[in-house]
Design a protein around this motif. Structure first.
Motif, PDB file in Angstrom:
ATOM      1  N   PHE A   1      50.746  79.420 -60.981  1.00  0.00           N
ATOM      2  CA  PHE A   1      52.145  79.805 -60.841  1.00  0.00           C
ATOM      3  C   PHE A   1      52.238  81.322 -60.956  1.00  0.00           C
ATOM      4  O   PHE A   1      51.501  81.952 -61.726  1.00  0.00           O
ATOM      5  N   GLU A   2      53.144  81.894 -60.177  1.00  0.00           N
ATOM      6  CA  GLU A   2      53.341  83.342 -60.185  1.00  0.00           C
ATOM      7  C   GLU A   2      54.707  83.648 -60.796  1.00  0.00           C
ATOM      8  O   GLU A   2      55.745  83.308 -60.222  1.00  0.00           O
ATOM      9  N   PHE A   3      54.697  84.270 -61.970  1.00  0.00           N
ATOM     10  CA  PHE A   3      55.934  84.664 -62.645  1.00  0.00           C
ATOM     11  C   PHE A   3      56.261  86.082 -62.202  1.00  0.00           C
ATOM     12  O   PHE A   3      55.644  87.046 -62.624  1.00  0.00           O
TER      13      PHE A   3
ATOM     14  N   SER B   1      44.491  79.963 -71.105  1.00  0.00           N
ATOM     15  CA  SER B   1      45.421  80.456 -70.084  1.00  0.00           C
ATOM     16  C   SER B   1      44.793  81.679 -69.436  1.00  0.00           C
ATOM     17  O   SER B   1      44.085  82.455 -70.092  1.00  0.00           O
ATOM     18  N   ASN B   2      45.045  81.823 -68.147  1.00  0.00           N
ATOM     19  CA  ASN B   2      44.498  82.944 -67.386  1.00  0.00           C
ATOM     20  C   ASN B   2      45.630  83.774 -66.809  1.00  0.00           C
ATOM     21  O   ASN B   2      46.721  83.266 -66.552  1.00  0.00           O
ATOM     22  N   ALA B   3      45.352  85.053 -66.609  1.00  0.00           N
ATOM     23  CA  ALA B   3      46.371  85.945 -66.065  1.00  0.00           C
ATOM     24  C   ALA B   3      45.751  86.875 -65.033  1.00  0.00           C
ATOM     25  O   ALA B   3      44.609  87.296 -65.164  1.00  0.00           O
ATOM     26  N   GLY B   4      46.559  87.178 -64.028  1.00  0.00           N
ATOM     27  CA  GLY B   4      46.185  88.163 -63.015  1.00  0.00           C
ATOM     28  C   GLY B   4      47.402  89.001 -62.691  1.00  0.00           C
ATOM     29  O   GLY B   4      48.158  88.662 -61.774  1.00  0.00           O
TER      30      GLY B   4
ATOM     31  N   LYS C   1      55.560  93.483 -62.040  1.00  0.00           N
ATOM     32  CA  LYS C   1      54.182  93.193 -62.410  1.00  0.00           C
ATOM     33  C   LYS C   1      54.038  91.677 -62.298  1.00  0.00           C
ATOM     34  O   LYS C   1      54.203  90.962 -63.274  1.00  0.00           O
ATOM     35  N   HIS C   2      53.809  91.193 -61.088  1.00  0.00           N
ATOM     36  CA  HIS C   2      53.746  89.751 -60.871  1.00  0.00           C
ATOM     37  C   HIS C   2      52.612  89.157 -61.703  1.00  0.00           C
ATOM     38  O   HIS C   2      51.452  89.524 -61.548  1.00  0.00           O
TER      39      HIS C   2
END
Length: 727
Positions: free
Chosen positions: A477-479, A219-222, A350-351
């Motif tokens: 997807f943007e949480f 999983s990746n996060a930005g 903090k998107h």
């Protein structure tokens, strides 16, 4: 310091601003040389480790294989040599306890050599394991005061790094933090467990499509980090900001964000200097910062990195928050990471941009040029939609906090109702599958601007929706519901595990339908997607999430609306949540229960702290200032009456009425805060939420009304106007 004096000091600080350090010189040392210079990176390891040791470490990092303990001594020796060459005298195991902050205990490299001197020592045993006190961190009953043992365990997948201090440097080693019983007491351990679970189920999906090359699915996060900056003179003149991170008092300024003139505007000189300094420090730590800009609210800004593997992105985001705060001090400012430091204007989120990927396939959420023919992409998207619908309450629970409650549902943040935005293109394709006929997908076009000198610009197949809490944005997807002050670990743990369960469901269904016959794969995939969309399409919403109509519509669809933390946090003990996390070995039931207890306690402690500072400020600052003004008005009335002139008695009556209201509401708030006999943490949280918060609001109502009428030179607190606009 009075509000008037702090205002003068802040103005002087802006007018006479000078850097406290030498200007950065990127022509002398280009950013490419600065980047990662304080990181024990793969490049450094390749240079300093024997080939077989380096290959073993790289295999663990890239493919998730078990770490060979024999390599630890070699790595420790190289790590010590590298750190000492950079001036390090100490090392620390950095971990992330359930406070949400960073924790560290420093130990020196030096040991006496028996001959009156000292040598630098660091063994593989010290690298692998440390032992901080476990009883003094939040544990929710897992550890008692007399059971103090806890362990830090080296996270080999994330690189060690050097942190600089004006008086030296020290080596930081990323670690997990567990109890003597092996239970997770931190944010990192569950994240790594959830990544394992997600990878295992994603591999099953990839195998169905012939993509089983052994690469890890990660999983990746930005995370896009929003924050406020105010002058430190104001910060120290506001006890509420100092103690609780938000203003419990403050009347609306004449100008707020109505003009939208701050958003993406020219960055103020002192702020830009601060941003460059922050980026320079983060470059050294290998944090891939990409974006900086003004946000919507005055005094609000954003910093955003490139995508990274989720565990590393989480560590890096903690570094970002710490660096923002420490560098702000150098520039005479305070960085506010609270979700809603100022009432009436946009708060900070903090998107969390989230995706799954492998090195060779890239993002599994990438639709490609013909998404209607990309069965693997459509299946993974459908699985995600199912996960959000099935576990929407869990997603709300993992972003629950006292600070975020002020923001969720307001017009700068998504509502507390969890829905999924897909956009026109993806919605159309999935609807076609649901109806049993897939023929086309909306293509990208060129924008028509009407200016000949501007070259053709490609337009995405769908627009964005900033009101959606979980939106598809092209290849991820943007949480958007994550709070600015939160660790991104919790939301990712939930997403990884939810998606793992859905991928498990999809793989199992397809395996049952095909029976191992690959010729049946296409029809099986379509059937599974069709069934998912029929059962879970209620969670898909492409419209305005801010509208009252959507709230009514969501209720009809059966989507939960957990409006505050007192409603959301108990979800962590719901049977389906316990089953989810225990099945995939991310949390034990006891670990889950401990987190529910901790987060409820933290919620209640936050509200009690805010109420206490509200009472103190109202009693010792606002009330006396208003009484002084009342006395001035009374004296003026008497003087005017003595010479037969009209008095200002109406103003005096108004101030007196507001003072009486303030006094009464403060007394009521004190009485509410004094109650402490609760059956459990949930009962206390609900009491404070539904009784204490409204009482605080009443105190604020009178205090803010007094701010509107009391003479400016008597008002003791810096105003919103001053804090937001003096930069």
């Amino acid at each position: 310091m009075s509000g008037y004096q702090s205002r003068q000091n802040a103005i002087n600080a802006v007018n006479n601003y000078k850097r406290t350090t030498a200007p950065l010189n990127f022509t002398e040392t280009p950013p490419t040389e600065v980047f990662g210079s304080n990181v024990f990176s793969e490049k450094v390891m390749r240079k300093m480790l024997p080939k077989d040791i380096f290959k073993s470490i790289k295999k663990t990092i890239k493919h998730g294989t078990k770490l060979d303990p024999a390599v630890a001594d070699y790595v420790a020796a190289a790590m010590k040599e590298w750190a000492v060459s950079k001036g390090a005298t100490h090392y620390t195991h950095v971990f992330y306890p359930l406070t949400g902050l960073t924790a560290e205990k420093h130990d020196g490299f030096l040991s006496p050599d028996g001959e009156g001197g000292a040598i630098a020592e660091f063994s593989g045993k010290l690298l692998i394991q440390g032992e901080p006190d476990a009883s003094s961190f939040p544990n929710g009953g897992i550890r008692t005061t007399f059971e103090a043992r806890g362990y830090t365990a080296w996270d080999v997948t994330n690189p060690a790094y050097i942190l600089e201090n004006p008086n030296g440097t020290f080596l930081c080693i990323p670690t997990c933090f567990v109890s003597w019983t092996g239970e997770a007491l931190d944010k990192k351990t569950p994240l790594m467990r959830s990544s394992q679970a997600m990878n295992k189920q994603a591999q099953r999906i990839l195998k169905l499509f012939g993509n089983d090359n052994g690469e890890l699915v990660v999983s990746n996060a930005g995370p896009e980090q929003e924050y406020f900056l105010i002058d430190r003179n104001f910060f120290f003149s506001r006890p509420d900001l100092l103690v609780s991170g938000r203003t419990v008092f403050g009347s609306k300024p004449a100008k707020g964000q109505e003009f939208d003139d701050h958003y993406f505007g020219a960055i103020p000189r002192r702020v830009l200097s601060f941003m460059m300094d922050v980026e320079h420090e983060l470059y050294k730590l290998g944090v891939p910062i990409k974006t900086r800009h003004n946000e919507v609210a005055p005094g609000q800004f954003e910093i955003a990195p490139l995508y990274e593997q989720s565990n590393l992105a989480t560590d890096h985001n903690q570094m970002v928050m710490t660096t923002l705060k420490t560098v702000a001090k150098k520039h005479g400012m305070a960085c506010l990471l609270h979700e809603k430091p100022f009432a009436g204007i946009n708060g900070s989120g903090k998107h969390l941009n989230y995706s799954l990927s492998t090195p060779s396939l890239g993002s599994l959420y990438d639709p490609g040029d013909t998404p209607h023919e990309n069965a693997q992409f459509l299946l993974v998207c459908a699985a995600t939609i199912r996960a959000v619908h099935k576990y929407g309450k869990l997603l709300r629970a993992v972003v629950a906090s006292a600070g975020n409650d002020h923001r969720l549902g307001a017009n700068e943040a998504p509502p507390a109702i969890l829905s999924v935005y897909l956009g026109d293109q993806l919605t159309s394709i999935l609807n076609q599958i649901k109806e049993g006929k897939v023929s086309e997908s909306k293509c990208k076009e060129n924008l028509k601007i009407g200016v000949d000198t501007i070259p053709p610009l490609p337009r995405d197949a769908g627009d964005r929706n900033r009101t959606s809490p979980f939106a598809f944005t092209g290849n991820r997807f943007e949480f958007r519901a994550v709070g600015s002050n939160m660790s991104i670990a919790g939301p990712q743990v939930a997403l990884n595990t939810m998606v793992a369960e859905s991928l498990d469901y999809c793989a199992t269904k397809i395996e049952e339908i095909t029976g191992g016959d690959c010729k049946k794969l296409h029809d099986a995939v379509e059937q599974v997607i069709r069934d998912i969309m029929k059962e879970h399409e209620a969670v898909v919403f492409n419209g305005d999430g801010y509208s009252e109509e959507w709230h009514k519509e969501a209720e009809k669809r059966g989507l939960p609306n957990l409006r505050n933390s007192a409603e959301a946090l108990p979800v962590l003990n719901d049977p389906e949540v316990i089953e989810l996390f225990t099945k995939y070995e991310v949390f034990t039931e006891r670990e889950l229960d401990s987190r529910r207890e901790i987060y409820l306690e933290q919620y209640s402690q936050t509200l009690r702290t805010e109420a206490a500072v509200c009472i103190k400020m109202g009693t010792t600052q606002i009330f006396p200032a208003a009484v002084r003004y009342q006395n001035e008005l009374a004296q003026t009335c008497a003087n005017l009456k003595a010479i037969g002139k009209d008095s200002v008695s109406l103003t005096l009556d108004d101030v007196t009425a507001k003072l009486r209201g303030l006094q009464t509401s403060l007394t009521e708030l004190e009485s509410i805060l004094a109650k402490e006999d609760f059956a459990d943490a949930l009962e206390e949280a609900k009491y404070l939420c539904y009784t204490l918060l409204p009482a605080m609001g009443k105190v604020r109502e009178y205090a803010d009304a007094l701010e509107e009428v009391v003479a400016d030179d008597l008002w003791p607190l810096p105003s919103y106007q001053e804090m937001l606009f003096i930069k």
